[in-house]
Every structure is written in C-alpha cells, then in structure tokens.
Scaffold this motif. Structure first.
Motif, PDB file in Angstrom:
ATOM      1  N   GLY A   9       0.795  -1.214   0.000  1.00  0.00           N
ATOM      2  CA  GLY A   9       0.000   0.000   0.000  1.00  0.00           C
ATOM      3  C   GLY A   9       0.825   1.260   0.000  1.00  0.00           C
ATOM      4  N   GLN A  10       0.120   2.350  -0.205  1.00  0.00           N
ATOM      5  CA  GLN A  10       0.738   3.664  -0.223  1.00  0.00           C
ATOM      6  C   GLN A  10       1.035   4.129   1.198  1.00  0.00           C
ATOM      7  N   PRO A  11       1.911   5.121   1.375  1.00  0.00           N
ATOM      8  CA  PRO A  11       2.284   5.561   2.724  1.00  0.00           C
ATOM      9  C   PRO A  11       1.098   5.973   3.590  1.00  0.00           C
ATOM     10  N   ALA A  84      -9.850   1.305   5.084  1.00  0.00           N
ATOM     11  CA  ALA A  84      -9.867  -0.155   4.956  1.00  0.00           C
ATOM     12  C   ALA A  84     -10.139  -0.587   3.520  1.00  0.00           C
ATOM     13  N   LEU A  85     -10.996   0.132   2.821  1.00  0.00           N
ATOM     14  CA  LEU A  85     -11.278  -0.188   1.420  1.00  0.00           C
ATOM     15  C   LEU A  85     -10.075   0.087   0.535  1.00  0.00           C
ATOM     16  N   TYR A  86      -9.385   1.198   0.769  1.00  0.00           N
ATOM     17  CA  TYR A  86      -8.181   1.489  -0.009  1.00  0.00           C
ATOM     18  C   TYR A  86      -7.099   0.438   0.246  1.00  0.00           C
ATOM     19  N   GLN A  87      -6.971   0.021   1.506  1.00  0.00           N
ATOM     20  CA  GLN A  87      -5.999  -1.031   1.824  1.00  0.00           C
ATOM     21  C   GLN A  87      -6.308  -2.310   1.053  1.00  0.00           C
ATOM     22  N   LEU A  88      -7.565  -2.704   1.082  1.00  0.00           N
ATOM     23  CA  LEU A  88      -7.955  -3.944   0.421  1.00  0.00           C
ATOM     24  C   LEU A  88      -7.759  -3.843  -1.090  1.00  0.00           C
ATOM     25  N   ALA A  93      -4.881  -5.582  -5.942  1.00  0.00           N
ATOM     26  CA  ALA A  93      -4.087  -5.159  -7.101  1.00  0.00           C
ATOM     27  C   ALA A  93      -2.683  -5.749  -7.074  1.00  0.00           C
ATOM     28  N   ALA A  94      -2.084  -5.820  -5.897  1.00  0.00           N
ATOM     29  CA  ALA A  94      -0.720  -6.361  -5.799  1.00  0.00           C
ATOM     30  C   ALA A  94      -0.686  -7.834  -6.194  1.00  0.00           C
ATOM     31  N   PHE A  95      -1.680  -8.586  -5.777  1.00  0.00           N
ATOM     32  CA  PHE A  95      -1.707 -10.002  -6.151  1.00  0.00           C
ATOM     33  C   PHE A  95      -2.018 -10.180  -7.635  1.00  0.00           C
TER      34      PHE A  95
END
Length: 276
Positions: A9-11, A84-88, A93-95
């Motif tokens: 995730g972003q900072p 929490a939505l941005y984290q998810l 996206a990373a996977f």
C-alpha cells in the motif's frame, strides 16, 4: 507451506498481509497456479478474531487455495473507512500484478469475510470499480471473482453496532457503509450464510444483501441455518471456545453445530462451479 509477512500500500494507508503459500508438489512438471483466498477475519473492527484467522486459512490451504490474511484498519485508528477499502484494493491489485511471483491464478481471486470482515468484503464487492479509480489502479487489477460472507455485517443501520460512538469510529464522514444499498450488476457472485438466532449481527443483514444481489441478477447462494450464536467460524470443535469459558460449562459446546459446519464444504463446491 511457506508463510510470508509483508506490508503493501501507499504511505497513507499501509496494510500488513500474512501470505500462506502451498508447497510445490515435486511430482508436477508444471507447478499449478493456485486460486487465492483473501481472508478478512471478524472482530467488530476492534481486533482480528483468531478463530477466523490462521485456523480458517489452513482449511483453505488443505483444499488447494493460497491464502492472504489482511490486517485492515481497526477503530483504534479511527475512522475505519474509507482507509480499509483502499488497503484492500491495494492488496487485490498487488496479487493481480504479481500473480506469477505468488504462484496464483489472477482470474480466481476471492474475498472471504467474517462478521465485520464480511462488511468490508461486501462493500469492496460493491465499490471496486470506484476504488480502482481512486487508487489509480487499472480496473482489471481490482476485480475479484467471488465473495464468501459468513454472518456478515451489511449495513450499520441493521442492528450492529448498537451504539453511535462505534458507528462514528467506523464510518467517520464516509457515508457508503450500507452494502445492500450499493449493489450493482458488477458485483461478483456471492456465497452468504448466517444463522436465524445470531444474537449480535441480526440475520436481516445477510438477507438484505442477498435480496439486493438477486434484484440485479448477480448469482448468489444463501444458507440461513436455524440455530447458532454469532461467530461460529467453522462450527466445529477446532474453532469452538474451550469448555467452561465465561464461567459457563456449556459455552464452548454452543459453538459446535454440525448442521452449520456443512457451510465450508458447501462453499467449496460452489466455488468450484463459479471459479472452475
């Protein structure tokens, strides 16, 4: 099996992920790409329930899935949303982007959420196209192919939480918290279950989400079991509380419900049909 812990995730909204990767089978000339479960334990947005965490991840591993457990934002750092939505979204996206590295099939990614984790999963299933734009991620990298919701919170107006302070700590100024009211035809297929006697999260939560999915034609499987307390997890002895917990010798036994325990093999069969 290999276990990895890393931060994505972003900072502004980093998130810790525990990734369980099945061991390669030496007899296979071409190692398979595993479907991926992104697991969101419950805990009322206050903690991550151990009864819905690694012990559940291991059941999916035994069934041939890779598993990523996400430590999403809790109310000790309010508000929970929209972070929490941005984290998810960043995890999904990373996977997608690194599917080869993680030995997963990016076309077979699903969310599994329990209780409050089910609320996060349901909201993500509703809002993923908008989240892709906000996080500046290609839309295809935020897509998931299925959602499994166990006794989920669906709307903060539907009986949980019982107090306004907790609702405020969860939502802050974010007003997109009623997952049943945000369903569109872009939602992925869903498997939803709860019990008619859930004393903490009323079954109306799950029912409202199922009705919304049906209304727009999204495939959904719904299991409403006749009895059982909230947070049954696997509804087997391995996820029951020890006998005598809470000074009540019958307390642990209430978390073993053989009929409810059928949800896990039932959703594996459903996933096989949905994901192939």
């Amino acid at each position: 099996m290999k276990i990895f812990n890393f931060t994505l995730g972003q900072p502004d909204f980093p998130v810790t992920v525990t990734y369980y990767q099945p061991a390669a089978i030496a007899d296979f000339n071409q190692p398979p790409r595993r479907p991926l479960v992104i697991l969101l334990p419950g805990g009322g947005y206050r903690f991550y329930s151990d009864r819905e965490n690694e012990i559940v991840a291991l059941q999916y591993l035994a069934a041939g899935y890779a598993v990523a457990v996400v430590a999403y934002r809790l109310i000790d750092q309010p508000p929970v949303y929209p972070t929490a939505l941005y984290q998810l979204a960043q995890v999904v996206a990373a996977f997608h982007r690194h599917a080869e590295t993680y030995a997963i099939d990016a076309q077979r990614i699903l969310l599994v959420g329990f209780s409050a984790g089910g609320h996060l999963a349901a909201l993500y299933a509703d809002l993923w196209p908008q989240l892709a734009q906000t996080c500046r991620v290609p839309s295809r990298d935020c897509a998931v192919q299925a959602v499994v919701l166990a006794y989920p919170v669906i709307g903060l107006r539907l009986g949980w939480p019982p107090d306004s302070a907790t609702r405020q700590a969860i939502s802050g100024t974010w007003d997109l918290t009623e997952a049943d009211q945000l369903v569109t035809s872009q939602n992925p297929p869903a498997f939803v279950w709860t019990t008619a006697t859930d004393e903490l999260v009323p079954p109306q939560n799950a029912q409202a989400y199922v009705q919304a999915l049906q209304h727009v034609g999204v495939p959904v499987a719904f299991h409403l079991y006749p009895r059982g307390p909230h947070a049954l997890s696997l509804a087997r002895s391995i996820t029951a509380f020890p006998a005598g917990t809470d000074q009540d010798p019958t307390f642990g036994a209430r978390y073993v419900e053989p009929e409810v325990a059928t949800w896990f093999p039932a959703q594996l069969a459903w996933l096989q049909r949905v994901l192939g």
